[in-house]
Design a protein around this motif. Structure first.
Motif, mmCIF file in Angstrom:
data_model
loop_
_atom_site.group_PDB
_atom_site.id
_atom_site.type_symbol
_atom_site.label_atom_id
_atom_site.label_comp_id
_atom_site.label_asym_id
_atom_site.label_seq_id
_atom_site.Cartn_x
_atom_site.Cartn_y
_atom_site.Cartn_z
ATOM 1 N N UNK A 60 24.831 45.856 40.755
ATOM 2 C CA UNK A 60 24.773 44.611 41.514
ATOM 3 C C UNK A 60 25.165 44.946 42.950
ATOM 4 N N UNK A 61 24.387 44.476 43.903
ATOM 5 C CA UNK A 61 24.654 44.754 45.308
ATOM 6 C C UNK A 61 25.639 43.742 45.886
ATOM 7 N N UNK A 62 26.367 44.171 46.918
ATOM 8 C CA UNK A 62 27.304 43.255 47.581
ATOM 9 C C UNK A 62 26.578 42.041 48.135
ATOM 10 N N UNK A 63 25.367 42.217 48.629
ATOM 11 C CA UNK A 63 24.643 41.076 49.189
ATOM 12 C C UNK A 63 24.316 40.062 48.086
ATOM 13 N N UNK A 64 24.072 40.525 46.862
ATOM 14 C CA UNK A 64 23.795 39.605 45.755
ATOM 15 C C UNK A 64 25.047 38.805 45.402
ATOM 16 N N UNK A 65 26.186 39.473 45.429
ATOM 17 C CA UNK A 65 27.454 38.795 45.190
ATOM 18 C C UNK A 65 27.715 37.773 46.290
ATOM 19 N N UNK A 66 27.431 38.145 47.518
ATOM 20 C CA UNK A 66 27.618 37.228 48.649
ATOM 21 C C UNK A 66 26.752 35.986 48.500
ATOM 22 N N UNK A 67 25.497 36.163 48.127
ATOM 23 C CA UNK A 67 24.593 35.022 47.940
ATOM 24 C C UNK A 67 25.138 34.096 46.854
ATOM 25 N N UNK A 68 25.604 34.688 45.755
ATOM 26 C CA UNK A 68 26.151 33.892 44.658
ATOM 27 C C UNK A 68 27.393 33.111 45.090
ATOM 28 N N UNK A 69 28.143 33.660 46.028
ATOM 29 C CA UNK A 69 29.336 32.989 46.550
ATOM 30 C C UNK A 69 29.007 32.007 47.673
ATOM 31 N N UNK A 70 27.782 32.062 48.173
ATOM 32 C CA UNK A 70 27.381 31.167 49.260
ATOM 33 C C UNK A 70 27.903 31.602 50.612
ATOM 34 N N UNK A 71 28.085 32.926 50.777
ATOM 35 C CA UNK A 71 28.559 33.466 52.054
ATOM 36 C C UNK A 71 27.580 34.531 52.533
ATOM 37 N N UNK A 72 27.707 34.934 53.792
ATOM 38 C CA UNK A 72 26.831 35.969 54.314
ATOM 39 C C UNK A 72 27.289 37.342 53.837
ATOM 40 N N UNK A 73 26.387 38.294 53.886
ATOM 41 C CA UNK A 73 26.726 39.664 53.505
ATOM 42 C C UNK A 73 27.833 40.210 54.410
ATOM 43 N N UNK A 74 27.771 39.893 55.682
ATOM 44 C CA UNK A 74 28.780 40.365 56.622
ATOM 45 C C UNK A 74 30.167 39.834 56.257
ATOM 46 N N UNK A 75 30.231 38.573 55.860
ATOM 47 C CA UNK A 75 31.502 37.989 55.441
ATOM 48 C C UNK A 75 32.012 38.689 54.191
ATOM 49 N N UNK A 76 31.115 38.994 53.264
ATOM 50 C CA UNK A 76 31.499 39.697 52.036
ATOM 51 C C UNK A 76 32.081 41.067 52.358
ATOM 52 N N UNK A 77 31.432 41.782 53.251
ATOM 53 C CA UNK A 77 31.903 43.113 53.645
ATOM 54 C C UNK A 77 33.290 43.019 54.270
ATOM 55 N N UNK A 78 33.503 42.029 55.134
ATOM 56 C CA UNK A 78 34.812 41.862 55.769
ATOM 57 C C UNK A 78 35.883 41.530 54.742
ATOM 58 N N UNK A 79 35.561 40.686 53.784
ATOM 59 C CA UNK A 79 36.540 40.324 52.754
ATOM 60 C C UNK A 79 36.908 41.519 51.879
ATOM 61 N N UNK A 80 35.974 42.428 51.685
ATOM 62 C CA UNK A 80 36.217 43.579 50.828
ATOM 63 C C UNK A 80 37.078 44.645 51.509
ATOM 64 N N UNK A 81 37.327 44.508 52.803
ATOM 65 C CA UNK A 81 38.150 45.482 53.528
ATOM 66 C C UNK A 81 39.607 45.435 53.103
ATOM 67 N N UNK A 82 40.071 44.278 52.678
ATOM 68 C CA UNK A 82 41.464 44.090 52.307
ATOM 69 C C UNK A 82 41.537 43.622 50.858
ATOM 70 N N UNK A 83 42.557 44.060 50.156
ATOM 71 C CA UNK A 83 42.714 43.738 48.737
ATOM 72 C C UNK A 83 42.776 42.217 48.546
ATOM 73 N N UNK A 84 41.990 41.726 47.593
ATOM 74 C CA UNK A 84 42.000 40.304 47.271
ATOM 75 C C UNK A 84 43.075 40.047 46.219
#
Length: 64
Positions: A15-39
């Motif tokens: 599963x690609x990060x962009x697919x996860x981002x779409x499912x969350x309703x956010x942009x791919x760039x936002x997903x990448x930024x969120x993944x920089x720091x531990x959730x």
């Protein structure tokens, strides 16, 4: 590495990060930024469940 479990699960389930981002309703760039720091652990479980759901949809086990 931040969010290693999530990144490993994405890779394992193909599963690609962009697919996860779409499912969350956010942009791919936002997903990448969120993944920089531990959730948080709660968010981690939520993302892992969503990754599994997306993987099952891609494999045809769940109708879209």
């Amino acid at each position: 590495m931040a969010n290693k479990i999530i990144k490993d699960e994405l890779k394992d389930k193909k599963v690609y990060q962009w697919e996860l981002a779409v499912a969350l309703g956010i942009s791919e760039q936002t997903m990448v930024r969120r993944m920089r720091f531990e959730v948080s652990e709660d968010k981690q479980w939520e993302l892992l469940a969503l990754i599994n759901e997306l993987a099952m949809k891609k494999e045809g086990y769940i109708d879209t």
